[in-house]
Design a protein around this motif. Structure first.
Motif, PDB file in Angstrom:
ATOM      1  N   ARG A   1       0.828  -1.205   0.000  1.00 12.01           N
ATOM      2  CA  ARG A   1       0.000   0.000   0.000  1.00 12.01           C
ATOM      3  C   ARG A   1       0.864   1.257   0.000  1.00 12.01           C
ATOM      4  O   ARG A   1       0.577   2.238  -0.702  1.00 12.01           O
ATOM      5  N   PHE A   2       1.925   1.232   0.789  1.00 16.33           N
ATOM      6  CA  PHE A   2       2.833   2.375   0.877  1.00 16.33           C
ATOM      7  C   PHE A   2       3.468   2.659  -0.488  1.00 16.33           C
ATOM      8  O   PHE A   2       3.493   3.806  -0.951  1.00 16.33           O
ATOM      9  N   ARG A   3       3.962   1.613  -1.152  1.00 14.61           N
ATOM     10  CA  ARG A   3       4.592   1.803  -2.459  1.00 14.61           C
ATOM     11  C   ARG A   3       3.596   2.305  -3.496  1.00 14.61           C
ATOM     12  O   ARG A   3       3.911   3.213  -4.279  1.00 14.61           O
ATOM     13  N   ASP A   4       2.418   1.698  -3.530  1.00 19.48           N
ATOM     14  CA  ASP A   4       1.413   2.123  -4.506  1.00 19.48           C
ATOM     15  C   ASP A   4       1.095   3.605  -4.354  1.00 19.48           C
ATOM     16  O   ASP A   4       0.959   4.336  -5.350  1.00 19.48           O
ATOM     17  N   PHE A   5       0.978   4.040  -3.112  1.00 20.03           N
ATOM     18  CA  PHE A   5       0.655   5.450  -2.860  1.00 20.03           C
ATOM     19  C   PHE A   5       1.825   6.361  -3.235  1.00 20.03           C
ATOM     20  O   PHE A   5       1.650   7.372  -3.934  1.00 20.03           O
ATOM     21  N   ILE A   6       3.022   6.027  -2.782  1.00 18.32           N
ATOM     22  CA  ILE A   6       4.194   6.872  -3.024  1.00 18.32           C
ATOM     23  C   ILE A   6       4.463   7.013  -4.520  1.00 18.32           C
ATOM     24  O   ILE A   6       4.817   8.099  -5.012  1.00 18.32           O
ATOM     25  N   PHE A   7       4.266   5.934  -5.293  1.00 15.67           N
ATOM     26  CA  PHE A   7       4.532   6.002  -6.733  1.00 15.67           C
ATOM     27  C   PHE A   7       3.438   6.741  -7.494  1.00 15.67           C
ATOM     28  O   PHE A   7       3.575   6.976  -8.702  1.00 15.67           O
ATOM     29  N   LYS A   8       2.352   7.104  -6.826  1.00 15.29           N
ATOM     30  CA  LYS A   8       1.360   7.996  -7.424  1.00 15.29           C
ATOM     31  C   LYS A   8       1.670   9.458  -7.090  1.00 15.29           C
ATOM     32  O   LYS A   8       1.344  10.358  -7.855  1.00 15.29           O
ATOM     33  N   VAL A   9       2.285   9.656  -5.934  1.00 10.47           N
ATOM     34  CA  VAL A   9       2.623  11.016  -5.504  1.00 10.47           C
ATOM     35  C   VAL A   9       3.905  11.496  -6.174  1.00 10.47           C
ATOM     36  O   VAL A   9       4.015  12.663  -6.585  1.00 10.47           O
ATOM     37  N   PHE A  10       4.894  10.609  -6.296  1.00 13.58           N
ATOM     38  CA  PHE A  10       6.147  10.934  -6.971  1.00 13.58           C
ATOM     39  C   PHE A  10       6.085  10.353  -8.385  1.00 13.58           C
ATOM     40  O   PHE A  10       5.925   9.140  -8.555  1.00 13.58           O
TER      41      PHE A  10
END
Length: 759
Positions: free
Chosen positions: A745-754
């Motif tokens: 979940r953390f990776r999915d979110f971060i790769f949408k923000v960055f």
């Protein structure tokens, strides 16, 4: 520079000679000069080229009969200024050169060198840093003609504050300064391996201090130039050999004799001392609105209104000089396309300094003293050079050292004003190796934490109940630890060490020490500390900070915009930006996030977050290096010297700059140029949108980011929390989830923000 200067002067003298007859005949103050309308928003602006009554020369933009805009002024004594003007004052960015060959290039305010700038003396003495009213003031670096070097804080032209002085022979001093002399806590290290740690006054050791030899022996005592005040104890090394007959006075008469400070080059005249010899206002007004000739070229006019093509030099030096200056003017302008597409102005508040200084009377004052005494003892204790190849025994949780600190002092500890306490170092060999791995200088580390300046306590504890302290220079953060967190850290310490050693660009928090203070008496209170790097320690002002996890439940600050300060830590549902990274940085970012998340998942860690700090590069034409203030158009924030060129480029251009050393301080997550795109969340649906839709509004930023809070294990308490909250909320929206799900979940979110910057 001298070649360019001589060429300009020759052309200038030729112009004066050839125009002398015309000047006498017409009794006018000007030689024939160029007049052309400036494609500028300023009404009444024009370009002029003039020999002034006293022989000075000016070429550039004028408005209201005064130099205004870009212009170049040559004085008869050989001084030259080329750059920005405002109402007859040198103001903005420019370059001033002296006849001796010395130059200053940087910021000016009201004809003073003020802001960020570089001054190179005629003998090669070079200072780069902050200025206030012609004096070095703030952070700066100076390389002296004899090869010595200083980096640190200045005040009114002298070293004052914290700084490091390196002599050409390898000796160096790190510590506090006052009025250009060693004063306060500091460390002197000689090239033969000897060193002195302790107090200084007016350039000499004064007060408590320790002198160490390269063989491990040391002398501890009270130091003074007055022999009757000098007293102390000598401790031999393990070999019991060495310096029994040594006289402490040798430090004053021998060791410090080879550590004289270079005074540097002094300027006797400054730009603010130079006066402009301008003609009366009506004479300049006559130069406007002359138009072009039939071929479309600008016509040139003398004061009496006669027209000419201004080809006064047979060798074409005037035309060539004009072309050179025109090219130079062009280079000083900002990128016009960037200016045309500038996004809406941000209103940014001036940040206040975080925390409350722990002064005498504060409830944690004695605890701070104990911490500082313990760190000084731990770091200063003689030890073999730390190897990065550690034995498994170094990671044993039982590998700890207890030291007793009585107020009256002991054989191994100094006397102090705090209560009696015991000090524990966990795995000292490992943390000594980590500090070496992270390139932390021991003396700098000790002075930052244990110097004369008190620590600052952040106003409120974290969600876990831990308290945070900051060093005065903002380099290090100290966090109190629960016993359970300490156990988790010691368990994962071998894996952590191997991970940060394997990946230089790791984003996980950097730890430098793990300690415990146990107060004696009935309470027997224990306080555990971990010391880590402060991600936001930078010369750039942090305007916005976010703590991002990728969950929704409780992930908002619920504060109106008017109450949000630069020190407010916003959360996932407060985020209204996407961060666009240049391609190579974005690829490295994705690789490193995957590596770090894999490591944390394997260690059964969850509840970590990405801490992000933003510096918006939306600045005024000049900046106040001492006290940035709010402006009508947004916050005026200090600009480092490297910003002068960076402001002309968007993030996609930075990799094309030729001067790679200018960007040497950029690392993954540190000082990274990027762009922030504004986003807007949809209000439709019951579940809040985690990542908003991009709007196309871009801001140039400097971004900082790293993964923090990596010591929360998915233990039985977190499992129960997950089970309980799952009955009331969507399980995917809560923080307490299995490490594998948390990582995904953390990776999915971060790769949408960055995201990658494709523009």
């Amino acid at each position: 520079m001298n070649k360019e200067f001589n060429g300009i002067v020759k052309a200038w003298e030729a112009t004066v000679r050839k125009s002398a007859g015309a000047k006498k005949r017409n009794k006018s103050l000007f030689v024939p000069m160029s007049v052309a309308h400036v494609d500028d928003d300023e009404a009444g602006a024009c370009l002029v080229e003039a020999i002034l009554p006293n022989g000075d020369f000016y070429k550039g933009q004028c408005a209201e009969n005064l130099p205004n805009g870009q212009g170049k002024y040559l004085w008869t004594d050989g001084c030259i200024y080329f750059g920005e003007w405002s109402k007859g004052k040198i103001h903005g960015k420019g370059r001033f050169s002296w006849p001796s060959g010395a130059t200053y290039e940087g910021d000016f305010k009201c004809s003073y060198m003020d802001g960020k700038g570089t001054c190179i003396g005629s003998s090669g003495d070079t200072y780069k840093g902050s200025w206030v009213r012609n004096l070095k003031h703030g952070q700066g670096k100076e390389k002296f003609p004899n090869g010595d070097y200083f980096e640190g804080e200045w005040r009114k032209g002298l070293q004052d504050g914290h700084g490091r002085y390196q002599w050409k022979n390898g000796n160096h001093y790190i510590g506090q300064w006052r009025n250009g002399m060693f004063h306060g806590n500091g460390t002197m290290m000689w090239n033969n391996g000897n060193r002195y740690d302790g107090c200084w006054e007016l350039g000499f050791p004064k007060g408590n201090g320790t002198f160490r030899w390269a063989d491990g022996s040391f002398y501890v005592g009270v130091w003074s130039k007055e022999q009757k005040e000098q007293c102390g104890t000598y401790y031999p090394s393990g070999s019991h050999s060495g310096n029994m007959d040594w006289d402490p006075r040798e430090v004053f008469t021998v060791d410090l004799e080879e550590c004289k400070l270079c005074p540097g080059e002094k300027m006797t005249i400054f730009p603010s001392d130079k006066t402009l010899h301008l003609p009366e206002g009506e004479l300049l007004q006559q130069l406007q609105n002359k138009g072009n000739d039939a071929s479309g070229r600008p016509r040139w006019s003398s004061v009496d209104g006669r027209l000419s093509n201004f080809s006064v030099d047979s060798d074409g030096s005037s035309d060539r000089r004009s072309r050179e200056w025109t090219e130079s003017f062009r280079n000083l302008h900002l990128d016009e396309s960037a200016r045309a597409h500038r996004p809406p102005t941000l209103r940014l508040k001036t940040p206040k300094r975080q925390g409350v200084t722990i002064s005498k009377g504060h409830k944690n004052y004695e605890l701070m003293l104990n911490l500082q005494l313990g760190i000084r003892h731990s770091v200063g204790r003689p030890a073999p050079s730390a190897s990065l190849d550690l034995k498994p025994s170094a990671f044993d949780p039982k590998e700890k050292v207890w030291t007793k600190f009585p107020p009256e002092g002991s054989k191994h500890t100094p006397p102090h004003q705090s209560c009696e306490f015991r000090w524990k170092d966990y795995c000292p060999v490992v943390f000594r190796a980590l500090r070496k791995l992270f390139k932390v200088d021991p003396a700098d580390y000790m002075i930052s934490i244990c110097g004369n300046d008190a620590l600052r306590e952040l106003s409120s504890p974290g969600k876990s109940g831990s308290f945070f302290y900051l060093t005065n220079d903002d380099r290090y953060m100290i966090k109190t630890m629960k016993k359970s967190e300490t156990k988790v850290f010691l368990r994962m310490l071998p894996a952590y060490y191997n991970h940060v050693r394997s990946f230089e660009n790791t984003l996980v928090a950097k730890f430098f020490g793990l300690h415990c203070v146990r107060l004696t008496g009935a309470a027997q209170k224990k306080v555990r500390f971990v010391i880590m790097g402060n991600l936001f320690c930078s010369e750039y002002t942090i305007h916005r900070r976010f703590d991002l996890k990728g969950s929704i439940l409780g992930r908002t600050t619920d504060k109106p915009e008017s109450e949000i300060e630069p020190t407010t830590t916003l959360k996932d549902l407060d985020l209204n930006y996407m961060f666009r990274l240049q391609k190579t940085w974005y690829q490295e970012f994705c690789r490193q996030v995957d590596r770090d998340c894999d490591f944390l998942e394997q260690e059964r860690i969850m509840d970590y977050s990405m801490l992000v700090g933003l510096h918006f590069r939306q600045t005024s034409s000049y900046s106040d290096s001492l006290a940035p203030t709010d402006c009508n158009s947004g916050a005026c924030t200090p600009i480092r010297s490297s910003d002068s060129d960076a402001a002309r480029f968007s993030g996609k251009h930075l990799d094309k700059l030729g001067d790679s050393t200018r960007w040497a301080s950029i690392r993954l997550g540190i000082n990274m140029p990027a762009r922030a795109e504004m986003t807007v969340r949809s209000t439709e649906g019951e579940t809040p949108q985690l990542v908003g839709e991009p709007t196309g509004q871009m801001y140039d930023i400097i971004i900082f980011f790293g993964i923090i809070d990596i010591l929360q294990e998915y233990d039985i308490n977190k499992k129960l929390e997950h089970a309980y909250k799952s009955f009331h909320y969507d399980p995917s929206s809560i923080s307490a989830v299995d490490p594998r799900l948390y990582s995904k979940r953390f990776r999915d979110f971060i790769f949408k923000v960055f995201v990658e910057d494709n523009s």
